[in-house]
Design a protein around this motif. Structure first.
Motif, PDB file in Angstrom:
ATOM      1  N   UNK A 106       0.842  -1.189   0.162  1.00  0.00           N
ATOM      2  CA  UNK A 106      -0.052   0.076   0.056  1.00  0.00           C
ATOM      3  C   UNK A 106       0.927   1.201   0.013  1.00  0.00           C
ATOM      4  N   UNK A 107       0.449   2.473  -0.344  1.00  0.00           N
ATOM      5  CA  UNK A 107       0.877   3.677  -0.177  1.00  0.00           C
ATOM      6  C   UNK A 107       1.796   3.875   0.941  1.00  0.00           C
ATOM      7  N   UNK A 108       2.659   4.211   1.448  1.00  0.00           N
ATOM      8  CA  UNK A 108       3.818   4.353   2.286  1.00  0.00           C
ATOM      9  C   UNK A 108       4.729   3.201   2.595  1.00  0.00           C
ATOM     10  N   UNK A 109       4.502   2.055   1.887  1.00  0.00           N
ATOM     11  CA  UNK A 109       5.420   0.913   2.275  1.00  0.00           C
ATOM     12  C   UNK A 109       6.510   1.117   1.522  1.00  0.00           C
ATOM     13  N   UNK A 110       7.395   0.275   1.682  1.00  0.00           N
ATOM     14  CA  UNK A 110       8.822   0.423   1.290  1.00  0.00           C
ATOM     15  C   UNK A 110       9.471  -1.077   0.661  1.00  0.00           C
ATOM     16  N   UNK A 111       9.891  -1.030  -0.584  1.00  0.00           N
ATOM     17  CA  UNK A 111      10.687  -2.179  -0.921  1.00  0.00           C
ATOM     18  C   UNK A 111      11.869  -1.732  -1.219  1.00  0.00           C
ATOM     19  N   UNK A 112      12.983  -2.590  -0.608  1.00  0.00           N
ATOM     20  CA  UNK A 112      14.309  -2.526  -0.695  1.00  0.00           C
ATOM     21  C   UNK A 112      15.112  -3.756  -1.476  1.00  0.00           C
ATOM     22  N   UNK A 113      15.810  -3.152  -2.767  1.00  0.00           N
ATOM     23  CA  UNK A 113      16.072  -4.031  -3.473  1.00  0.00           C
ATOM     24  C   UNK A 113      17.753  -4.131  -3.128  1.00  0.00           C
ATOM     25  N   UNK A 114      18.172  -5.037  -2.326  1.00  0.00           N
ATOM     26  CA  UNK A 114      19.622  -5.106  -1.723  1.00  0.00           C
ATOM     27  C   UNK A 114      20.448  -6.001  -2.730  1.00  0.00           C
ATOM     28  N   UNK A 115      20.258  -6.067  -4.040  1.00  0.00           N
ATOM     29  CA  UNK A 115      21.100  -6.862  -4.967  1.00  0.00           C
ATOM     30  C   UNK A 115      22.017  -5.794  -5.631  1.00  0.00           C
ATOM     31  N   UNK A 116      22.927  -6.482  -6.421  1.00  0.00           N
ATOM     32  CA  UNK A 116      23.753  -5.383  -7.467  1.00  0.00           C
ATOM     33  C   UNK A 116      22.969  -5.177  -8.626  1.00  0.00           C
ATOM     34  N   UNK A 117      22.056  -4.370  -8.374  1.00  0.00           N
ATOM     35  CA  UNK A 117      21.161  -3.949  -9.622  1.00  0.00           C
ATOM     36  C   UNK A 117      21.749  -2.683 -10.241  1.00  0.00           C
ATOM     37  N   UNK A 118      21.511  -2.481 -11.499  1.00  0.00           N
ATOM     38  CA  UNK A 118      22.227  -1.414 -12.261  1.00  0.00           C
ATOM     39  C   UNK A 118      21.269  -0.160 -11.949  1.00  0.00           C
ATOM     40  N   UNK A 119      21.968   0.995 -11.634  1.00  0.00           N
ATOM     41  CA  UNK A 119      21.405   1.980 -11.036  1.00  0.00           C
ATOM     42  C   UNK A 119      20.268   2.757 -11.952  1.00  0.00           C
ATOM     43  N   UNK A 132       2.525   4.830  -7.391  1.00  0.00           N
ATOM     44  CA  UNK A 132       1.525   3.896  -6.543  1.00  0.00           C
ATOM     45  C   UNK A 132       1.757   4.321  -5.170  1.00  0.00           C
ATOM     46  N   UNK A 133       2.711   5.375  -4.633  1.00  0.00           N
ATOM     47  CA  UNK A 133       2.751   5.751  -3.518  1.00  0.00           C
ATOM     48  C   UNK A 133       3.869   4.897  -2.505  1.00  0.00           C
ATOM     49  N   UNK A 134       4.514   4.031  -3.361  1.00  0.00           N
ATOM     50  CA  UNK A 134       5.309   3.023  -2.471  1.00  0.00           C
ATOM     51  C   UNK A 134       6.757   3.394  -2.796  1.00  0.00           C
ATOM     52  N   UNK A 135       7.556   3.457  -1.649  1.00  0.00           N
ATOM     53  CA  UNK A 135       8.898   3.728  -1.699  1.00  0.00           C
ATOM     54  C   UNK A 135       9.784   2.504  -2.108  1.00  0.00           C
ATOM     55  N   UNK A 136      10.826   2.954  -3.078  1.00  0.00           N
ATOM     56  CA  UNK A 136      11.664   1.804  -3.468  1.00  0.00           C
ATOM     57  C   UNK A 136      12.991   2.503  -3.169  1.00  0.00           C
ATOM     58  N   UNK A 137      13.858   1.523  -2.532  1.00  0.00           N
ATOM     59  CA  UNK A 137      15.120   1.873  -2.097  1.00  0.00           C
ATOM     60  C   UNK A 137      16.054   0.727  -2.617  1.00  0.00           C
ATOM     61  N   UNK A 138      17.048   1.417  -3.486  1.00  0.00           N
ATOM     62  CA  UNK A 138      18.063   0.555  -3.991  1.00  0.00           C
ATOM     63  C   UNK A 138      19.237   0.508  -3.066  1.00  0.00           C
ATOM     64  N   UNK A 139      19.609  -0.694  -2.476  1.00  0.00           N
ATOM     65  CA  UNK A 139      20.543  -0.419  -1.488  1.00  0.00           C
ATOM     66  C   UNK A 139      21.821  -1.274  -1.702  1.00  0.00           C
ATOM     67  N   UNK A 140      22.927  -0.717  -1.880  1.00  0.00           N
ATOM     68  CA  UNK A 140      24.095  -1.684  -1.891  1.00  0.00           C
ATOM     69  C   UNK A 140      24.490  -2.233  -0.690  1.00  0.00           C
ATOM     70  N   UNK A 141      25.113  -3.386  -0.569  1.00  0.00           N
ATOM     71  CA  UNK A 141      25.531  -4.218   0.597  1.00  0.00           C
ATOM     72  C   UNK A 141      26.808  -4.765   0.164  1.00  0.00           C
ATOM     73  N   UNK A 142      27.697  -4.445   0.901  1.00  0.00           N
ATOM     74  CA  UNK A 142      29.203  -4.960   0.837  1.00  0.00           C
ATOM     75  C   UNK A 142      29.799  -5.765   1.801  1.00  0.00           C
ATOM     76  N   UNK A 143      30.422  -6.692   1.417  1.00  0.00           N
ATOM     77  CA  UNK A 143      31.041  -7.706   2.535  1.00  0.00           C
ATOM     78  C   UNK A 143      30.974  -9.056   2.236  1.00  0.00           C
ATOM     79  N   UNK A 144      30.292  -9.484   1.439  1.00  0.00           N
ATOM     80  CA  UNK A 144      30.118 -10.929   1.139  1.00  0.00           C
ATOM     81  C   UNK A 144      28.991 -11.582   2.184  1.00  0.00           C
ATOM     82  N   UNK A 145      29.219 -12.953   2.269  1.00  0.00           N
ATOM     83  CA  UNK A 145      28.080 -13.371   3.106  1.00  0.00           C
ATOM     84  C   UNK A 145      28.688 -13.343   4.523  1.00  0.00           C
TER      85      UNK A 145
END
Length: 497
Positions: A106-119, A132-145
């Motif tokens: 719903x509006x106000x909810x947040x989807x976070x993509x934590x993969x290595x996605x092209x910007x 749609x009122x949904x927040x989308x966060x592209x999130x870099x994560x470094x450090x491996x498993x």
């Protein structure tokens, strides 16, 4: 939409989870465990339900997990505004999951993509979900498993509103250096994934530079693999101290149990890549930013994997002119080792300067307002390029946020002045010996280009004007636009509006 296991079907839970993780491969499972270990209730879901069962069977006692057998139950278990982190393969897999989630959020909810996605994919998805009122966060994560479990460096983009909800959780699970979390809000839309992309590009350059140092020590300096390992271990007490130096030492010290040979000698010399180095290089070209160390590192991996071409050139015996260079005394050899160390440090400074320049240019282009000092600060722990000299980079940008180039920061300008003679000697020696050192050489050329009073680009611009009427500017009228009438007598010159 989901796969249900015949063995275990989890009962839908009320909206009790602080955050959810979709995708329970090694990285996703470790991130979920990290969140749970830090006191956050974590909803967990995987398309293949067996992975959810396995996580619960092995790690349920580590914290508050809320498992779901169906995606709708996963979403329903999240408290509002809902936060769902996607940890699946970038590309079509991420696209499919985003579409599944947007139908349930719903509006106000947040989807976070934590993969290595092209910007640029992140920018597109963010704009679409924003409607749609949904927040989308592209999130870099470094450090491996290991980092995902014990504390990564985290680079989230998106809106400030989404970071207000996410930030405290992400900061709690990130690596910490001197009590400071290795996580900060990078900027809007694709900023987080762009910074992670450049981080990986710098990683490519750093690894290539270290590999070139190894190659020079072995094939010019005449050191054995154990001797080179000892040299790298000694560099831990220098300005080169870093995670990658530690990794290099471990690899070089390893002996292959099957053959008794140095482990590095039983590995096929063809380096793989997953695309982020190429993206960094391509994006730099689009932005008009020079990143030769990153580009050469990417090209070096491609060349290493070009087995047919390498074999053909070897068989053509195109090695005439390469000199046999050796060092007769321990003092001479130690002098060469120290010169390589200095060349590595100078090249490393240049490579990082290129990466930060690319981030700065993108930030201006897209209006992201990225804090470069903060980027250096969150890379000090958890990530692959963590290194001692990131403290110096952090301080440099804190002292002058609008620094024209990292190369002119007082600390690095002094260091470069000190290492340049040895750096030049190493690059020249590599060329004479026929030992490839493309990242060393291109980094030095980059520095020389920036310090040159005048470049041969003037001739190139004259050539372009001759065959393509591309015009040029004059030194005595830099704002004017000129063209020579080459097709006539070549003497007349016009000033164009």
């Amino acid at each position: 939409m989901s796969a249900t296991s015949a063995a275990t079907t989890f009962t839908p839970a009320p909206a009790s989870a602080d955050i959810g993780v979709y995708g329970l491969g090694v990285m996703g499972a470790n991130l979920a465990r990290n969140l749970a270990r830090h006191g956050h209730a974590v909803a967990v879901f995987n398309r293949s339900h067996q992975r959810t069962e396995r996580l619960m069977a092995r790690y349920a006692d580590e914290g508050a997990f809320v498992p779901a057998s169906e995606l709708a139950d996963f979403v329903a278990s999240l408290r509002r505004p809902r936060v769902a982190i996607i940890m699946v393969q970038a590309g079509a897999g991420t696209e499919a999951v985003v579409e599944q989630l947007r139908a349930l959020l719903e509006p106000g909810d947040i989807i976070v993509d934590a993969g290595n996605t092209f910007y640029k994919d992140t920018q597109r998805r963010e704009a679409s979900l924003r409607e749609q009122g949904i927040h989308f966060v592209g999130m870099g994560v470094s450090g491996g498993e290991e980092g995902a479990l014990l504390g990564p460096s985290i680079m989230p983009g998106g809106t400030q509103e989404s970071y207000d909800r996410l930030g405290p959780m992400l900061e709690s699970i990130s690596a910490h250096v001197d009590g400071t979390p290795c996580c900060t809000h990078v900027g809007p839309d694709g900023a987080g994934h762009f910074v992670k992309m450049v981080h990986n590009g710098i990683e490519y350059a750093d690894m290539q530079l270290i590999a070139e140092a190894y190659d020079l020590l072995r094939h010019v300096g005449g050191l054995s693999v154990p001797e080179i390992a000892a040299v790298f271990r000694s560099w831990k007490d220098s300005e080169l101290d870093s995670y990658l130096i530690d990794v290099t030492t471990e690899v070089l010290e390893r002996v292959d149990p099957a053959t008794g040979a140095a482990f590095v000698d039983v590995i096929v010399d063809a380096a793989g890549q997953k695309g982020t180095g190429s993206w960094t290089t391509q994006s730099a070209l689009e932005l008009g930013v020079a990143v030769p160390a990153i580009a050469e590192a990417t090209f070096a991996r491609a060349a290493s994997s070009s087995s047919a071409q390498r074999r053909a050139v070897r068989e053509a015996a195109l090695d005439s002119g390469a000199r046999e260079i050796g060092y007769d005394t321990a003092e001479e050899r130690q002098s060469f080792i120290d010169a390589v160390r200095q060349a590595l440090y100078g090249s490393k400074i240049a490579a990082y300067a290129q990466g930060f320049d690319e981030i700065a240019t993108a930030s201006t282009t897209y209006g992201w307002d990225v804090d470069l000092g903060a980027m250096a600060r969150i890379w000090r722990g958890g990530c692959i390029i963590r290194a001692r000299f990131l403290d110096d980079i952090t301080r440099a940008y804190e002292a002058e946020p609008a620094l024209a180039s990292l190369l002119v920061a007082p600390t690095f300008a002094t260091a470069l002045e000190s290492v340049l003679p040895a750096w030049r000697e190493v690059v020249a020696t590599a060329a004479l010996a026929g030992v490839p050192a493309p990242a060393f050489a291109s980094s030095l050329a980059y520095l020389d280009q920036l310090r040159a009073e005048r470049l041969p680009a003037a001739l190139i611009q004259g050539q372009r004007d001759f065959f393509g009427s591309h015009t040029y500017h004059r030194t005595d009228d830099p704002t004017g636009v000129y063209h020579v009438l080459w097709a006539e007598d070549g003497r007349a010159e016009e000033k164009w509006d």
